[in-house]
Scaffold this active site. Structure first.
Site, short mmCIF file in Angstrom:
data_model
loop_
_atom_site.label_atom_id
_atom_site.label_comp_id
_atom_site.label_asym_id
_atom_site.label_seq_id
_atom_site.Cartn_x
_atom_site.Cartn_y
_atom_site.Cartn_z
N THR A 325 0.84 -1.18 0.00
CA THR A 325 0.00 0.00 0.00
C THR A 325 0.88 1.24 0.00
O THR A 325 1.92 1.26 0.65
CB THR A 325 -0.95 0.01 1.22
OG1 THR A 325 -1.75 1.19 1.19
CG2 THR A 325 -0.19 -0.02 2.54
N HIS A 377 2.30 -11.66 14.16
CA HIS A 377 3.34 -12.26 14.98
C HIS A 377 3.03 -13.71 15.34
O HIS A 377 3.90 -14.43 15.84
CB HIS A 377 3.52 -11.43 16.26
CG HIS A 377 4.90 -11.51 16.83
ND1 HIS A 377 5.88 -12.35 16.36
CD2 HIS A 377 5.47 -10.84 17.88
CE1 HIS A 377 6.98 -12.21 17.07
NE2 HIS A 377 6.76 -11.30 18.00
#
Length: 414
Positions: A325, A377
């Site tokens: 992006t 994560h």
């Protein structure tokens, strides 16, 4: 013959669409393949073409949610196409004669508020259970809402339409407008909230010296444009090549969670976030690892034009293993992009600003860009995330060797 037009399936996972806009009116004559409506799904906005020519009768209103396969309009194929506007003129004048009657009827209810016993009824100002729940969510006191139900009771509609106090006005325009979000925007909102709530999202940052890329672009962009039919040599092709290289080095970033399993991919389908007239869209560049600079620029241009013109399809936005992006086109200096689920990573580009940096013990001014990698994560450890972003930085600061194999002309197909 009366033809029933049903909502076609935009994609396998889509069960419902919403009528965004009717492009014709009830009773209009439509031609075969003429766009008669725009329908929103949770992935894209699509046009609905007429299957036959004839007089159309609408069976759904704008904003209605309609199941895939449901009838939305009828087309009378025996209907005759109007010769011109002359025939429609008398019909257009007819409502004018009716207007005075409508005005007389409209005056009758004026006395209703005077007769309403809301002020003396025990129910006045008391919300229904559903209305109370909505008011609590909006943090609005029932005493500030006028009830339109029996005896002045606050109904669910009263609660839905209630607006929180904006403070004591001091003059000036204080108008407001309440509009329903499109199905696409509601789905985007749902997915963004899910990404925040259902992933262990972290963001790591770095900065890139854009001088080497600028030198290559300045030297070859004119020849590239002339050779490839007006195609520009932008930054996105360099970033896409750098990302596909880094994904090969750190494959965990190119994987997804599926329950108790990790799904890894040996290809790189890169989603490119673009801003379209209907909001954020994320079309996919398939197998970007196999594309040249020209191929990437051509595909991004094709998808961006389709998004801008409202012609993007569900298939164009299905899949994707990693997202890029670019908030820099709007002037963003630094941000924490949100993961595009079920993907595990997203790279954020930002604006380029000339800043002083230390180079070989000396202060020099270079065009610099901050880059950000947001990652899940649960599946990507710190070593992989930081290593991935460093690999992207290295490729962008040494594109000739790491992205072009030492031959810029050959890589750019000049």
């Amino acid at each position: 013959m009366i033809l029933e037009m049903k909502v076609p399936s935009p994609g396998e996972s889509i069960k419902e669409v919403e009528i965004a806009t009717w492009l014709v009116k009830d009773g209009d004559y439509v031609e075969k393949d003429q766009a008669i409506a725009e329908v929103d799904s949770d992935k894209a906005t699509l046009e609905l073409p007429a299957e036959m020519s004839g007089i159309i009768t609408l069976k759904a209103e704008e904003g209605d949610a309609v199941a895939v396969g449901a009838v939305v309009c009828l087309i009378d194929t025996d209907g005759v196409k109007p010769a011109g506007d002359a025939a429609a003129a008398p019909a257009a004048e007819a409502p004018k004669a009716e207007a005075p009657k409508a005005e007389v009827k409209a005056e009758a209810p004026k006395a209703a508020p005077v007769q309403a016993p809301a002020a003396t009824s025990y129910a006045a100002g008391t919300p229904s259970p559903a209305a109370r729940k909505i008011l609590d969510e909006k943090n609005i006191a029932p005493a500030t809402v006028s009830g339109t139900g029996k005896g002045g009771r606050i109904t669910k509609d009263d609660a839905v339409n209630a607006v929180p106090s904006m403070g004591t006005p001091t003059g000036g325009n204080r108008g407001s407008e309440r509009t329903k979000l499109s199905m696409l925007r509601r789905k985007v909102a749902e997915r963004l909230v899910a990404a925040k709530n259902e992933t262990a999202m972290l963001t790591t940052f770095n900065e890139v010296n854009m001088t080497p890329i600028n030198l290559i672009r300045n030297e070859y962009k004119d020849a590239f444009k002339a050779k490839h039919g007006g195609l520009g040599l932008g930054y996105m092709s360099f970033f896409t090549k750098a990302v596909t290289r880094a994904l090969e080095l750190y494959p965990d970033v190119n994987s997804m969670m599926d329950g108790d399993y990790k799904v890894a991919y040996d290809f790189a389908d890169i989603s490119i976030a673009v801003s379209g007239p209907k909001g954020l869209m994320v079309p996919v560049v398939r197998n970007a690892e196999n594309l040249s600079f020209r191929g990437i620029e051509a595909e991004i241009k094709r998808l961006a034009l389709r998004a801008r013109d409202g012609q993007i399809t569900v298939d164009d936005m299905t899949g994707g293993t990693f997202t890029i992006t670019n908030g820099g086109v709007f002037g963003s200096m630094l941000s924490t992009p949100i993961i595009n689920p079920p993907q595990s990573g997203i790279l954020g580009m930002h604006n380029i600003i000339e800043r002083p940096i230390a180079v070989n013990g000396k202060v020099e001014i270079h065009p610099m860009m901050y880059v950000a990698l947001s990652y899940d994560h649960r599946i990507i450890d710190g070593r992989e995330s930081v290593g991935f972003l460093v690999a992207v930085k290295e490729a962008l600061e040494n594109p000739l060797e790491l992205l072009m194999n030492g031959d810029a002309k050959r890589a750019l197909e000049l």
